[in-house]
Scaffold this motif. Sequence first.
Motif, PDB file in Angstrom:
ATOM      1  N   GLY A   1      64.300  42.379 -75.774  1.00 26.74           N
ATOM      2  CA  GLY A   1      64.258  40.930 -75.662  1.00 26.74           C
ATOM      3  C   GLY A   1      63.034  40.446 -74.913  1.00 26.74           C
ATOM      4  O   GLY A   1      62.109  41.208 -74.616  1.00 26.74           O
ATOM      5  N   MET A   2      63.050  39.153 -74.568  1.00 25.71           N
ATOM      6  CA  MET A   2      61.908  38.564 -73.876  1.00 25.71           C
ATOM      7  C   MET A   2      61.765  39.099 -72.458  1.00 25.71           C
ATOM      8  O   MET A   2      60.652  39.187 -71.940  1.00 25.71           O
ATOM      9  CB  MET A   2      62.048  37.041 -73.847  1.00 25.71           C
ATOM     10  N   GLY A   3      62.884  39.446 -71.819  1.00 24.93           N
ATOM     11  CA  GLY A   3      62.818  39.977 -70.470  1.00 24.93           C
ATOM     12  C   GLY A   3      62.076  41.298 -70.400  1.00 24.93           C
ATOM     13  O   GLY A   3      61.231  41.511 -69.525  1.00 24.93           O
ATOM     14  N   LEU A   4      62.385  42.199 -71.327  1.00 24.47           N
ATOM     15  CA  LEU A   4      61.682  43.481 -71.371  1.00 24.47           C
ATOM     16  C   LEU A   4      60.209  43.277 -71.707  1.00 24.47           C
ATOM     17  O   LEU A   4      59.339  43.966 -71.169  1.00 24.47           O
ATOM     18  CB  LEU A   4      62.345  44.390 -72.407  1.00 24.47           C
ATOM     19  N   LEU A   5      59.921  42.318 -72.582  1.00 22.92           N
ATOM     20  CA  LEU A   5      58.526  42.000 -72.904  1.00 22.92           C
ATOM     21  C   LEU A   5      57.783  41.503 -71.675  1.00 22.92           C
ATOM     22  O   LEU A   5      56.619  41.861 -71.449  1.00 22.92           O
ATOM     23  CB  LEU A   5      58.483  40.943 -74.012  1.00 22.92           C
ATOM     24  N   PHE A   6      58.460  40.705 -70.840  1.00 19.02           N
ATOM     25  CA  PHE A   6      57.835  40.198 -69.619  1.00 19.02           C
ATOM     26  C   PHE A   6      57.544  41.332 -68.642  1.00 19.02           C
ATOM     27  O   PHE A   6      56.496  41.360 -67.998  1.00 19.02           O
ATOM     28  CB  PHE A   6      58.736  39.152 -68.968  1.00 19.02           C
ATOM     29  N   VAL A   7      58.484  42.268 -68.501  1.00 20.82           N
ATOM     30  CA  VAL A   7      58.266  43.413 -67.613  1.00 20.82           C
ATOM     31  C   VAL A   7      57.058  44.222 -68.073  1.00 20.82           C
ATOM     32  O   VAL A   7      56.213  44.632 -67.265  1.00 20.82           O
ATOM     33  CB  VAL A   7      59.530  44.290 -67.558  1.00 20.82           C
ATOM     34  N   GLN A   8      56.954  44.461 -69.363  1.00 16.94           N
ATOM     35  CA  GLN A   8      55.794  45.184 -69.896  1.00 16.94           C
ATOM     36  C   GLN A   8      54.510  44.397 -69.665  1.00 16.94           C
ATOM     37  O   GLN A   8      53.452  44.985 -69.401  1.00 16.94           O
ATOM     38  CB  GLN A   8      55.998  45.446 -71.388  1.00 16.94           C
ATOM     39  N   ALA A   9      54.589  43.064 -69.747  1.00 14.99           N
ATOM     40  CA  ALA A   9      53.404  42.230 -69.503  1.00 14.99           C
ATOM     41  C   ALA A   9      52.960  42.326 -68.044  1.00 14.99           C
ATOM     42  O   ALA A   9      51.763  42.367 -67.750  1.00 14.99           O
ATOM     43  CB  ALA A   9      53.704  40.785 -69.877  1.00 14.99           C
ATOM     44  N   VAL A  10      53.915  42.370 -67.119  1.00 12.14           N
ATOM     45  CA  VAL A  10      53.574  42.503 -65.700  1.00 12.14           C
ATOM     46  C   VAL A  10      52.916  43.855 -65.436  1.00 12.14           C
ATOM     47  O   VAL A  10      51.924  43.957 -64.698  1.00 12.14           O
ATOM     48  CB  VAL A  10      54.830  42.321 -64.827  1.00 12.14           C
ATOM     49  N   GLN A  11      53.444  44.888 -66.039  1.00 11.55           N
ATOM     50  CA  GLN A  11      52.884  46.224 -65.849  1.00 11.55           C
ATOM     51  C   GLN A  11      51.456  46.326 -66.367  1.00 11.55           C
ATOM     52  O   GLN A  11      50.643  47.070 -65.822  1.00 11.55           O
ATOM     53  CB  GLN A  11      53.774  47.266 -66.541  1.00 11.55           C
ATOM     54  N   ASN A  12      51.133  45.579 -67.421  1.00 14.00           N
ATOM     55  CA  ASN A  12      49.806  45.637 -68.038  1.00 14.00           C
ATOM     56  C   ASN A  12      48.947  44.418 -67.728  1.00 14.00           C
ATOM     57  O   ASN A  12      47.900  44.233 -68.354  1.00 14.00           O
ATOM     58  CB  ASN A  12      49.954  45.782 -69.554  1.00 14.00           C
ATOM     59  N   VAL A  13      49.409  43.564 -66.790  1.00 14.58           N
ATOM     60  CA  VAL A  13      48.686  42.340 -66.400  1.00 14.58           C
ATOM     61  C   VAL A  13      48.338  41.520 -67.650  1.00 14.58           C
ATOM     62  O   VAL A  13      47.208  41.063 -67.830  1.00 14.58           O
ATOM     63  CB  VAL A  13      47.410  42.670 -65.585  1.00 14.58           C
ATOM     64  N   ASP A  14      49.320  41.347 -68.510  1.00 14.16           N
ATOM     65  CA  ASP A  14      49.139  40.565 -69.732  1.00 14.16           C
ATOM     66  C   ASP A  14      49.465  39.105 -69.406  1.00 14.16           C
ATOM     67  O   ASP A  14      50.589  38.630 -69.605  1.00 14.16           O
ATOM     68  CB  ASP A  14      50.059  41.095 -70.833  1.00 14.16           C
ATOM     69  N   ILE A  15      48.472  38.385 -68.908  1.00 11.74           N
ATOM     70  CA  ILE A  15      48.683  37.046 -68.367  1.00 11.74           C
ATOM     71  C   ILE A  15      49.178  36.048 -69.412  1.00 11.74           C
ATOM     72  O   ILE A  15      50.043  35.221 -69.107  1.00 11.74           O
ATOM     73  CB  ILE A  15      47.401  36.540 -67.679  1.00 11.74           C
ATOM     74  N   PRO A  16      48.679  36.033 -70.665  1.00  9.81           N
ATOM     75  CA  PRO A  16      49.215  35.069 -71.635  1.00  9.81           C
ATOM     76  C   PRO A  16      50.725  35.175 -71.836  1.00  9.81           C
ATOM     77  O   PRO A  16      51.414  34.154 -71.933  1.00  9.81           O
ATOM     78  CB  PRO A  16      48.450  35.420 -72.922  1.00  9.81           C
ATOM     79  N   ILE A  17      51.249  36.394 -71.880  1.00  6.73           N
ATOM     80  CA  ILE A  17      52.697  36.559 -72.027  1.00  6.73           C
ATOM     81  C   ILE A  17      53.417  36.088 -70.774  1.00  6.73           C
ATOM     82  O   ILE A  17      54.458  35.413 -70.858  1.00  6.73           O
ATOM     83  CB  ILE A  17      53.045  38.032 -72.335  1.00  6.73           C
ATOM     84  N   MET A  18      52.880  36.403 -69.591  1.00  3.86           N
ATOM     85  CA  MET A  18      53.516  35.982 -68.356  1.00  3.86           C
ATOM     86  C   MET A  18      53.570  34.465 -68.248  1.00  3.86           C
ATOM     87  O   MET A  18      54.607  33.882 -67.886  1.00  3.86           O
ATOM     88  CB  MET A  18      52.756  36.582 -67.166  1.00  3.86           C
ATOM     89  N   ALA A  19      52.455  33.798 -68.561  1.00  2.00           N
ATOM     90  CA  ALA A  19      52.414  32.336 -68.491  1.00  2.00           C
ATOM     91  C   ALA A  19      53.346  31.706 -69.523  1.00  2.00           C
ATOM     92  O   ALA A  19      54.051  30.734 -69.231  1.00  2.00           O
ATOM     93  CB  ALA A  19      50.978  31.852 -68.692  1.00  2.00           C
ATOM     94  N   ALA A  20      53.360  32.265 -70.736  1.00  3.65           N
ATOM     95  CA  ALA A  20      54.225  31.720 -71.781  1.00  3.65           C
ATOM     96  C   ALA A  20      55.698  31.903 -71.430  1.00  3.65           C
ATOM     97  O   ALA A  20      56.523  31.005 -71.664  1.00  3.65           O
ATOM     98  CB  ALA A  20      53.914  32.403 -73.110  1.00  3.65           C
ATOM     99  N   TYR A  21      56.048  33.060 -70.864  1.00  5.68           N
ATOM    100  CA  TYR A  21      57.435  33.301 -70.460  1.00  5.68           C
ATOM    101  C   TYR A  21      57.862  32.311 -69.382  1.00  5.68           C
ATOM    102  O   TYR A  21      58.991  31.789 -69.409  1.00  5.68           O
ATOM    103  CB  TYR A  21      57.583  34.737 -69.959  1.00  5.68           C
ATOM    104  N   LEU A  22      56.968  32.032 -68.432  1.00 10.49           N
ATOM    105  CA  LEU A  22      57.266  31.057 -67.389  1.00 10.49           C
ATOM    106  C   LEU A  22      57.537  29.685 -67.994  1.00 10.49           C
ATOM    107  O   LEU A  22      58.500  29.004 -67.616  1.00 10.49           O
ATOM    108  CB  LEU A  22      56.094  30.983 -66.405  1.00 10.49           C
ATOM    109  N   LEU A  23      56.719  29.275 -68.951  1.00 12.04           N
ATOM    110  CA  LEU A  23      56.909  27.975 -69.597  1.00 12.04           C
ATOM    111  C   LEU A  23      58.209  27.943 -70.408  1.00 12.04           C
ATOM    112  O   LEU A  23      58.949  26.950 -70.381  1.00 12.04           O
ATOM    113  CB  LEU A  23      55.724  27.658 -70.499  1.00 12.04           C
ATOM    114  N   MET A  24      58.490  29.026 -71.140  1.00  9.87           N
ATOM    115  CA  MET A  24      59.690  29.058 -71.971  1.00  9.87           C
ATOM    116  C   MET A  24      60.959  28.994 -71.129  1.00  9.87           C
ATOM    117  O   MET A  24      61.890  28.229 -71.428  1.00  9.87           O
ATOM    118  CB  MET A  24      59.693  30.320 -72.828  1.00  9.87           C
TER     119      MET A  24
END
Length: 326
Positions: A272-295
Motif C-alpha cells: 500500500g501507500m504506507g509501505l511505499l512511503f517507508v521505501q521513499a524515506v529509505q531512498n530519500v525519494d522526496i516527491p513521494i514523501m511530499a505527495a504522501y503528506l499532501l494525500m
Amino acid sequence: MLAFTLRRAVQAIGVMFAVGIIAFSMFRFAGDPVNQIVSIDTSAAEREVVRKSLGLDDPVPLQFVRYFADAAQFKFGVSYQFRQPVSTLLSERMPATLELAICATVFAMVLGILMGVYSALKRDTVLAKLFQAVSLIGISLPTFLIGILLIYLFAVTLGWLPSFGRGEVVKLGWWTTGLLTLSGLKALIMPSITLGLFQMTLIMRLVRAEMLEVLRTDYIRFARARGLTTRAIHFGHALKNTLIPVITVAGLQFGSVIAFSIITETVFQWPGMGLLFVQAVQNVDIPIMAAYLLMVSLIFVTINLVVDILYTVVDPRLRATVGRAA
C-alpha cells in the motif's frame, strides 16, 4: 447550515495551503533533487540541463505556484527511485491501503460498539471484565508487536494465514481488491486486526463511558416511568444518543488508520501507500514523501469536514446553535 459548511470548507482550504507550503519546502529545500537523479560522475553541464528541465532554476515564487497548480491536478512529479510519475504509483497502491483501512475500521466499529454496549449494560459480569482487560491490552501493546504476535501464532505456529503480501487480487477497472478471492481474504485478516485493534478498544471504552453517562440522565428515568421496554430504552434512546460522539471519533480515527497504516503495512509487507512511503524515506525519494503528506492531509481534512456536517445533522442542539450563529 450552508454558511457553516462554507466556513468549514474555507478552513479546510487554509489547512491544505499550509500543508502545501510544508510539502513544497520539503521538495525544494531538503537536499538537491538533481543529486538524487544523476550519477556521481555526471558533469556540471549535464547537471545544469537536468536542473533546467525540472524548473529548479526558476525563481522560488514561480516554483511555488507551479507546484501548487500541479498538486491541484494530482501531479506530483517523478519518483527518483522508480522513475515513474508519483501519481501513478499512488493510484496503484491506494486500493490496497483503502481496503485495509476500511476493513480495519469496520472491524473496530462493529466489535467496539457491541463490546462497549455489553460492558455498560452488564458491567459486573465476567465477560464485561474480560472486555475491559482486552481493551487495556489493545491500548497498551504497540502495533508492530501485535502484528508480530499474530504472525507467530497464526502463520508460523498454526499455519492458517499468510504472513505477508496481499494474496490474489481481482482488477475492477483501476481498482484492485482481494475481497473476491480466498487468498485475498486470508491475507486481509491479520493486518485488519492489527490495524483496527487500537481503534476498537478506543471505541469500546468511549461507548461504555457514554452509555453509562446517558443511562443516568433524566430522560432515561422518564422513559422508564412511561413504561417503555428495556430494549426500547437501551437501544432506542440510550444507544442513539451515545453514538453522537462516536461518529466524531470514528471519523477522525479513520484518517488515523490511513495515516498510521505505515507500521502495519511494513510488518505484513502490505503493498500500500504506507509501505511505499517507508521505501521513499529509505531512498530519500522526496516527491513521494511530499505527495504522501499532501494525500494524507487531504484525507484528514475531508473527513473532518464530513464529520462536522454529519455532527450537525445528527445532533439537533448543535444544529440549532449553528442556525443562530448563521
